[in-house]
Design a protein around this motif. Structure first.
Motif, PDB file in Angstrom:
ATOM      1  N   GLN A  72      -7.130  11.259  28.605  1.00  0.00           N
ATOM      2  CA  GLN A  72      -6.446  11.024  29.862  1.00  0.00           C
ATOM      3  C   GLN A  72      -5.047  11.618  29.791  1.00  0.00           C
ATOM      4  O   GLN A  72      -4.465  11.727  28.717  1.00  0.00           O
ATOM      5  N   VAL A  73      -4.524  11.965  30.962  1.00  0.00           N
ATOM      6  CA  VAL A  73      -3.154  12.451  31.076  1.00  0.00           C
ATOM      7  C   VAL A  73      -2.268  11.285  31.497  1.00  0.00           C
ATOM      8  O   VAL A  73      -2.588  10.552  32.434  1.00  0.00           O
ATOM      9  N   PHE A  74      -1.165  11.094  30.790  1.00  0.00           N
ATOM     10  CA  PHE A  74      -0.236  10.002  31.048  1.00  0.00           C
ATOM     11  C   PHE A  74       1.060  10.544  31.645  1.00  0.00           C
ATOM     12  O   PHE A  74       1.539  11.601  31.253  1.00  0.00           O
ATOM     13  N   HIS A  75       1.645   9.767  32.563  1.00  0.00           N
ATOM     14  CA  HIS A  75       2.943  10.091  33.142  1.00  0.00           C
ATOM     15  C   HIS A  75       3.825   8.855  33.082  1.00  0.00           C
ATOM     16  O   HIS A  75       3.337   7.729  33.078  1.00  0.00           O
ATOM     17  N   LEU A  76       5.138   9.075  33.061  1.00  0.00           N
ATOM     18  CA  LEU A  76       6.089   7.976  33.144  1.00  0.00           C
ATOM     19  C   LEU A  76       6.548   7.846  34.592  1.00  0.00           C
ATOM     20  O   LEU A  76       6.961   8.824  35.196  1.00  0.00           O
ATOM     21  N   ARG A  77       6.455   6.624  35.115  1.00  0.00           N
ATOM     22  CA  ARG A  77       6.900   6.370  36.477  1.00  0.00           C
ATOM     23  C   ARG A  77       8.010   5.323  36.446  1.00  0.00           C
ATOM     24  O   ARG A  77       7.877   4.309  35.777  1.00  0.00           O
ATOM     25  N   ASP A  78       9.064   5.562  37.183  1.00  0.00           N
ATOM     26  CA  ASP A  78      10.200   4.640  37.240  1.00  0.00           C
ATOM     27  C   ASP A  78      10.766   4.367  35.847  1.00  0.00           C
ATOM     28  O   ASP A  78      11.292   3.293  35.577  1.00  0.00           O
ATOM     29  N   GLU A  79      10.638   5.345  34.959  1.00  0.00           N
ATOM     30  CA  GLU A  79      11.176   5.295  33.598  1.00  0.00           C
ATOM     31  C   GLU A  79      10.551   4.190  32.745  1.00  0.00           C
ATOM     32  O   GLU A  79      10.986   3.939  31.636  1.00  0.00           O
TER      33      GLU A  79
END
Length: 407
Positions: A72-79
């Motif tokens: 899976q690809v992970f992203h950071l949201r709202d730090e």
């Protein structure tokens, strides 16, 4: 490479070292999943608070036949919040960036910028699995890929660092990959050890089953009651899990009590009662001083103490009684009321509730139970009923409990 970028890379590496140290220190108490570890590692790598980092990371593990990777690809949201894509199956050859690592004798780590190898950014996208490009939501301009070794093999790929990707970024990602592989290998070993530990506890808790009928079912139910009470009272997961395992040890001291006393019909003599009241101390001695069994030892020693100080063996009062013992006291009393013994019949759930509200010739709820634990019991009393009934059905107990049983 500018000094500022070197310092940022060093800061990320130090964060990973700190996380490694904290995780190793906690291994005997914490059995983490791969997802939990990924979330913590990625939190150190993905952007956040002005530090240099990629905008997305793919973690993919080899399948059992080693013919593809699922990730899976992970992203950071709202730090803070890590979001992930849908599962992506990456077959051999479908991703140049991954294949560089997975082929036999391939590199351990690869770092590339689009203009190092391609004429344009569009051509560079063909290096990656189409679903990875889609999950990123933006053109991929650079990447670092690193192999994950250990029990859980696979790859970690970081995309779109600010500016050009450098050897320092590759070193940081290599550190993350080594940490993931190593800690998951150790954690898997600890998980196997924990299973053996739990099995040993269960075997010890059942040691007195031959002496008292239904003990095996009783200790399973008390575990579940105690865990439910602890969770409802707002304790953290670690304490709830401890209670759900340790509560079954509450009566282990009874293995030192003669069987003829445990199975005696009718009331015990003062001498016999004095001996029975030694079983909490016996249980504490049997369990010993292991830090891992601290909660079990507390429970064994204190589950017959009363809130008003009239219990045994130490006549502890109020909050001097460990909360673990106060919780198990309520769980144990409920199950004792519901269960048939050589000297008494079994109550229905409604009859047990009446005792918890109004007391009887042996139980004074206001004097014997911690008010907070008693309040939690009444909030979830329906769960106690379900736990008891499901245990009876699951284990093939073929005597239905009726009001007549309590006579």
């Amino acid at each position: 490479m500018p000094l500022e970028l070197c310092q940022l890379a060093l800061r990320q590496t130090l964060d990973l070292i700190t996380l490694t140290d904290d995780t190793l220190r906690d291994l005997t108490r914490r059995k983490f999943s791969s997802d939990e570890l990924y979330n913590e590692v990625l939190g150190k790598l993905l952007g956040g608070n002005g530090r240099r980092g990629p905008s997305g990371i793919l973690i993919a593990n080899e399948g059992p036949d080693a013919t593809c990777c699922n990730g899976q690809v992970f992203h950071l949201r709202d730090e803070r919040l890590l979001e992930r894509s849908e599962a992506i199956s990456i077959e051999p050859g479908s991703s140049y960036a991954g294949s560089l690592l997975l082929v036999e004798g391939g590199a351990e780590v690869v770092a590339l910028n689009w203009n190092d190898v391609c004429a344009n950014i569009g051509e560079f996208q063909s290096f990656f699995h189409p679903k990875v490009v889609e999950a990123m939501g933006e053109p991929i301009l650079n990447f670092v890929s690193c192999r994950i070794s250990g029990d859980v093999k696979g790859v970690i790929e970081a995309f779109n660092y600010q500016g050009r990707v450098t050897e320092y970024d590759a070193d940081v990602l290599r550190s993350a990959a080594v940490m993931i592989g190593s800690l998951l290998t150790v954690s898997n070993g600890m998980r196997e050890t924990e299973h053996a530990f739990t099995y040993t506890i269960q075997a010890l808790a059942r040691a007195c089953e031959a002496a008292e009928p239904d003990t095996g079912r009783h200790i399973v139910r008390v575990n579940r009651y105690a865990g439910a009470l602890a969770a409802n009272m707002g304790f953290n997961n670690e304490f709830v899990n401890d209670m759900s395992i340790s509560a079954q040890m509450h009566d282990v001291g009874k293995i030192r009590i003669p069987t003829e006393i445990l199975l005696k019909e009718g009331r015990l003599t003062p001498r016999e009662m004095k001996l029975i009241r030694q079983h909490p101390a016996y249980g504490s001695e049997i369990i010993g001083d292991s830090p891992r069994l601290r909660i079990a030892r507390e429970i064994a020693l204190s589950h017959h103490e009363n809130w008003d100080g009239t219990g045994y063996p130490k006549r502890l009062r109020g909050e001097r009684i460990p909360i673990s013992g106060r919780i198990v006291k309520v769980a144990d009393v409920y199950d004792a009321l519901r269960s048939r013994r050589s000297y008494k019949g079994a109550m229905t759930h409604e009859e047990a509730l009446h005792v918890f509200r109004n007391g009887d010739d042996r139980i004074n709820p206001a004097a014997h139970f911690d008010p907070a634990v008693l309040a939690a019991f009444f909030r979830i009393e329906h769960m106690f009923e379900m736990i008891f009934d499901s245990s009876i059905l699951k284990l093939g107990y073929d005597r239905a409990v009726t009001p007549a049983d309590s006579k």
